[in-house]
Design an enzyme around this catalytic site. Structure first.
Site, PDB file in Angstrom:
ATOM      1  N   ILE A 127     -32.527 -17.334   7.956  1.00 11.54           N
ATOM      2  CA  ILE A 127     -33.782 -18.525   7.851  1.00 11.54           C
ATOM      3  C   ILE A 127     -33.566 -19.455   6.980  1.00 11.54           C
ATOM      4  CG2 ILE A 127     -36.121 -18.764   8.039  1.00 11.54           C
ATOM      5  CD1 ILE A 127     -35.043 -16.788  10.129  1.00 11.54           C
ATOM      6  N   THR A 144     -35.800 -26.320   5.028  1.00 12.03           N
ATOM      7  CA  THR A 144     -35.377 -28.020   5.244  1.00 12.03           C
ATOM      8  C   THR A 144     -35.131 -28.290   3.712  1.00 12.03           C
ATOM      9  OG1 THR A 144     -36.428 -30.322   5.783  1.00 12.03           O
ATOM     10  CG2 THR A 144     -37.874 -28.670   4.890  1.00 12.03           C
ATOM     11  N   THR A 145     -35.562 -28.107   2.763  1.00 13.40           N
ATOM     12  CA  THR A 145     -35.002 -28.419   1.353  1.00 13.40           C
ATOM     13  C   THR A 145     -33.678 -28.367   1.237  1.00 13.40           C
ATOM     14  OG1 THR A 145     -35.822 -26.271   0.776  1.00 13.40           O
ATOM     15  CG2 THR A 145     -37.393 -28.068   0.234  1.00 13.40           C
ATOM     16  N   ASN A 146     -32.827 -27.142   1.462  1.00 12.93           N
ATOM     17  CA  ASN A 146     -31.520 -27.023   1.343  1.00 12.93           C
ATOM     18  C   ASN A 146     -30.849 -26.384   2.589  1.00 12.93           C
ATOM     19  OD1 ASN A 146     -31.741 -27.144  -2.077  1.00 12.93           O
ATOM     20  ND2 ASN A 146     -33.076 -25.488  -1.409  1.00 12.93           N
ATOM     21  N   GLY A 197     -40.928 -20.932   3.243  1.00 12.01           N
ATOM     22  CA  GLY A 197     -42.077 -20.991   2.670  1.00 12.01           C
ATOM     23  C   GLY A 197     -42.617 -19.502   2.655  1.00 12.01           C
ATOM     24  N   GLY A 205     -39.292 -17.164  -1.340  1.00 10.57           N
ATOM     25  CA  GLY A 205     -40.122 -17.972  -0.875  1.00 10.57           C
ATOM     26  C   GLY A 205     -40.650 -19.161  -2.062  1.00 10.57           C
ATOM     27  N   CYS A 246     -36.264 -24.797  -5.716  1.00  8.65           N
ATOM     28  CA  CYS A 246     -37.376 -23.939  -5.999  1.00  8.65           C
ATOM     29  C   CYS A 246     -37.618 -23.159  -7.158  1.00  8.65           C
ATOM     30  CB  CYS A 246     -37.536 -23.010  -4.932  1.00  8.65           C
ATOM     31  SG  CYS A 246     -36.275 -21.765  -4.468  1.00  8.65           S
ATOM     32  N   GLU A 291     -46.904 -25.366  -6.665  1.00  8.43           N
ATOM     33  CA  GLU A 291     -45.615 -25.612  -6.351  1.00  8.43           C
ATOM     34  C   GLU A 291     -45.312 -26.948  -5.771  1.00  8.43           C
ATOM     35  OE1 GLU A 291     -41.194 -23.472  -5.122  1.00  8.43           O
ATOM     36  OE2 GLU A 291     -42.652 -23.495  -3.491  1.00  8.43           O
TER      37      GLU A 291
END
Length: 368
Positions: free
Chosen positions: A110, A113-115, A195, A213, A246, A335
Site C-alpha cells: 500500500i 501519495t506523500t512518498n 493514513g 501510519g 511522517c 500531524e
C-alpha cells in the site's frame, strides 16, 4: 493487462502467484543479480520520477524527492546487497541449528501519495531480495508515479532473469480494490504505508501486516540542549520536501528556562510565529471537519499563508503556533505534513516529557 475491477485483480494475482513460485527456486546468485539490476534502474530514474511525482500530486520539492528515491534505491541496495536471503543463512554447529530463509509468497504494498515512488522502490527491492512477489495499490492521486516506478523495476528485473509478473499493480485504485487485494487468500503479508484508516484496514485484513501510519513526532528541547543545533535540525526536518516526511517534528516542547532563547533562534533561522488571530485562521486551515486539509500537505509556507488568509514575511521557512492544549480541539497538535509546527512550554524537563507523551493523542501512529 489493466487492473480496474475485481475480475482483473483476480487474474493479476494468479499471474503474480505463478511468477513467484518460479522465482522462489532462484539461487542467491540469481537473486542478487536481479536485486542489483533493479536497484540501478530505480536509482537511474530518480530524477525523472521525482519530477513526475511533483507534477502529478502538486506536493513537495523535486530536489528532496530525488534524495528520497536515491535513498530507497542505492542506499537500500548497499545495506542489503551482501545479506543472505536464500536457503541456509546461518549455521551453528555447536548448538546444532540452522536458519533457513524462505519466501512468503505475494506481498501487498500500500503506497501513500506523500512518498509514491520512494515507497514503491524500497518495497519492490526488498521483495525481490527475499524472492517474494509484490502487488501495489497506489494512492489515486499518485497512481501514475507509483506505477511508473514499479514498471521501471519490473523491466529491469525481467532483463536480469526474473519471471514476467513478479511485480504487479492496480491501475485504477479504489477502496474496494485495495481491500480486496489485502483480504485475498494468496496475500501472505501486507506492507501498509498511509493514513490511520488504511493502516487499520491492513491490520483488520486477517493477514500479517506491517503498518506505518501517522507520525506526529514531538521533540523536547531542555536546558542542556545545544539550541542552535536543535533548532537548525528541526527546521531542516520541517522544510525537507515541504514537511511531508511522517517522521518530521510536528510539535516541539521547550523547557521554560530556555524558551525565549529557542524562540529567538527559530526567528533568526526564518521561522514566523503567528499571532493569536493568525493562529485561529491557520488552525481552521489545517483541520477541516476533523481531518487534515489535503490542500496544505506538502505545500510551501507562502501558499499555506495565502490559503489561510494571513500575511507572512518574505523568506519565511516555517510557521509556528504557540499553543497549550493537546487534543482534537487543537489543530496544531495534529500531524500536519507541512512546514507548520506547534510549540509548547514546559516548566521543567519532566513536565516537557509528560507533555511530549501527550502530543500523540490518536491511535495508529508511530513515534521516532
Amino acid at each position: 493487462m489493466i487492473v480496474n475491477n475485481l475480475e482483473s485483480l483476480k487474474e493479476l494475482i494468479e499471474k503474480v502467484k505463478a511468477s513467484q513460485e518460479k522465482y522462489a527456486t532462484f539461487s542467491q546468485e540469481q537473486v542478487d543479480k536481479v536485486f542489483k539490476k533493479a536497484s540501478i534502474a530505480a536509482n537511474s530514474a530518480r530524477i525523472q520520477l521525482a519530477k513526475m511525482v511533483v507534477k502529478e500530486t502538486g506536493m513537495g520539492i523535486v530536489e528532496d524527492k530525488v534524495i528520497k528515491n536515491h535513498f530507497a534505491s542505492e542506499i537500500v541496495y548497499n545495506k542489503y546487497r551482501d545479506s543472505k536471503s536464500c536457503g541456509v543463512i546461518e549455521l551453528d554447529e555447536s548448538y546444532g541449528f540452522q536458519k533457513i530463509a524462505e519466501p512468503l509468497g505475494i506481498i501487498a504494498g500500500i503506497v501513500p501519495t506523500t512518498n509514491p515512488t520512494s515507497t514503491a522502490i524500497f518495497k519492490a527491492l526488498l521483495s525481490l531480495k527475499t524472492r517474494n512477489a509484490i502487488i501495489f495499490s497506489p494512492h489515486p492521486r499518485a497512481k501514475k508515479s507509483t506505477i511508473e516506478a514499479a514498471k521501471i523495476i519490473l523491466e529491469a528485473a525481467i532483463k536480469a532473469g526474473c519471471p514476467e509478473h513478479i511485480i504487479g499493480w492496480i491501475d485504477e485504485p479504489t477502496i474496494e480494490l485495495s481491500q480486496a487485494l489485502m483480504q485475498h487468500p494468496d496475500i501472505k503479508l501486507i506492507l501498509a504505508t498511509g493514513g490511520p484508516g488504511m493502516v487499520k484496514a491492513a491490520y483488520s485484513s486477517g493477514h500479517p501486516s506491517l503498518g506505518v501510519g501517522s507520525g506526529d513526532t514531538p521533540a523536547v528541547i531542555d536546558k542542556t540542549a545545544d539550541i542552535k543545533t536543535a533548532v537548525s535540525s528541526i527546521i531542516l526536518s520541517k522544510t525537507f520536501d515541504n514537511g511531508m516526511i511522517c517522521a518530521s517534528e510536528q510539535a516541539v516542547i521547550v523547557e521554560d528556562k530556555i524558551y525565549e532563547s529557542v524562540r529567538g533562534e527559530f526567528q533568526e533561522r526564518g521561522a514566523y510565529f503567528v499571532t493569536a488571530e493568525e493562529r485561529e485562521k491557520l488552525g481552521k486551515t489545517i483541520i477541516i471537519n476533523g481531518k487534515l486539509n489535503v490542500a496544505i500537505v506538502g505545500q510551501p509556507v507562502s501558499k499555506i499563508a495565502e490559503i489561510a488568509g494571513i500575511k507572512i514575511p518574505e523568506g519565511t521557512k516555517v510557521l509556528i503556533g504557540e499553543i497549550e492544549k493537546v487534543g482534537y480541539e487543537e489543530p496544531f497538535s495534529y500531524e500536519k505534513l507541512s512546514p507548520i509546527l506547534g510549540m509548547y512550554r514546559g516548566n521543567n524537563f519532566e513536565e516537557a516529557v509528560e507533555r511530549r507523551n501527550g502530543t500523540s493523542f490518536r491511535r495508529y501512529r508511530h513515534k521516532v
